[in-house]
Scaffold this motif. Structure first.
Motif, PDB file in Angstrom:
ATOM      1  N   GLN A  54       0.820  -1.215   0.000  1.00 32.98           N
ATOM      2  CA  GLN A  54       0.000   0.000   0.000  1.00 32.98           C
ATOM      3  C   GLN A  54       0.849   1.259   0.000  1.00 32.98           C
ATOM      4  O   GLN A  54       0.511   2.241  -0.671  1.00 32.98           O
ATOM      5  N   GLN A  55       1.949   1.250   0.745  1.00 34.75           N
ATOM      6  CA  GLN A  55       2.783   2.451   0.837  1.00 34.75           C
ATOM      7  C   GLN A  55       3.324   2.851  -0.530  1.00 34.75           C
ATOM      8  O   GLN A  55       3.382   4.029  -0.857  1.00 34.75           O
TER       9      GLN A  55
ATOM     10  N   LEU B 214       0.641   4.654  -2.470  1.00 28.06           N
ATOM     11  CA  LEU B 214       0.518   6.026  -1.974  1.00 28.06           C
ATOM     12  C   LEU B 214       1.695   6.878  -2.429  1.00 28.06           C
ATOM     13  O   LEU B 214       1.510   8.032  -2.850  1.00 28.06           O
TER      14      LEU B 214
ATOM     15  N   THR C  18      -4.609   7.191  -4.511  1.00 30.87           N
ATOM     16  CA  THR C  18      -5.393   7.000  -3.292  1.00 30.87           C
ATOM     17  C   THR C  18      -5.896   5.559  -3.249  1.00 30.87           C
ATOM     18  O   THR C  18      -5.886   4.860  -4.276  1.00 30.87           O
TER      19      THR C  18
END
Length: 191
Positions: free
Chosen positions: A91-92, A95, A100
């Motif tokens: 996920q990082q 981002l 988003t």
């Protein structure tokens, strides 16, 4: 029951939801070297499988001395359109790339566009769908690199057989008791 071990020629199989599987809790796997193999591990299940294989890989974790040691894995990738933000392993990175969680979910949906044309005719939607698939796959490969693995993404069968023809392969460049060469870490993406 569904969580019983089956022994067939030294192969162990357990039937359990991957999100509940904790490899160090299995006595048969204590202090064993492991290789994970998966075929048709749809969408979020790929991320759950990677998380399961690597959950106790760090030496600083409890039970590190008896935890199974994952040497590598190979997962035939598919069904990225059913990936979820909640399960995605990197996920990082998403981002950091400026997307988003909602945009990631849209990207997952667009992965299905990769199959809207024939294997020889590729319009803009097909190319965008494939780009979304590759984005998701590269994020997974980068996560594995962060965890100390070299990685590669390959076609393992021709597109005429199946368009879900990519495999993610990850391997450790060092094994306990051997020396690691820092300059070998990387990712390889084949067409």
């Amino acid at each position: 029951g569904g969580d019983q071990w089956v022994d067939a020629d030294h192969c162990k199989r357990v039937r359990i939801d991957m999100r509940h599987l904790w490899l160090p809790g299995m006595p048969e796997l204590q202090a064993q070297k492991l290789v994970g193999v998966g075929k048709h591990v749809c969408g979020a299940a790929t991320d759950l499988a990677i998380r399961c294989m690597l959950s106790e890989a760090a030496p600083s974790r409890p039970h590190a001395e008896t935890a199974p040691y994952p040497l590598g894995l190979g997962i035939a990738l598919c069904c990225r359109n059913v990936c979820t933000w909640e399960a995605y392993i990197n996920q990082q990175w998403v981002l950091d790339m400026g997307f988003t969680p909602d945009e990631f979910q849209s990207m997952c949906h667009m992965c299905s566009w990769a199959y809207s044309g024939s294997s020889t005719v590729q319009g803009p939607e097909v190319r965008l769908g494939r780009a979304c698939q590759q984005f998701i796959d590269v994020g997974r490969a980068l996560y594995l690199i962060q965890m100390g693995y070299d990685t590669s993404l390959h076609e393992y069968v021709s597109e005429e057989i199946t368009r879900e023809n990519r495999i993610l392969v990850a391997w450790r460049t060092s094994v306990p008791g051997t020396q690691h060469h820092e300059d070998t870490a990387g990712v390889s993406v084949a067409p």
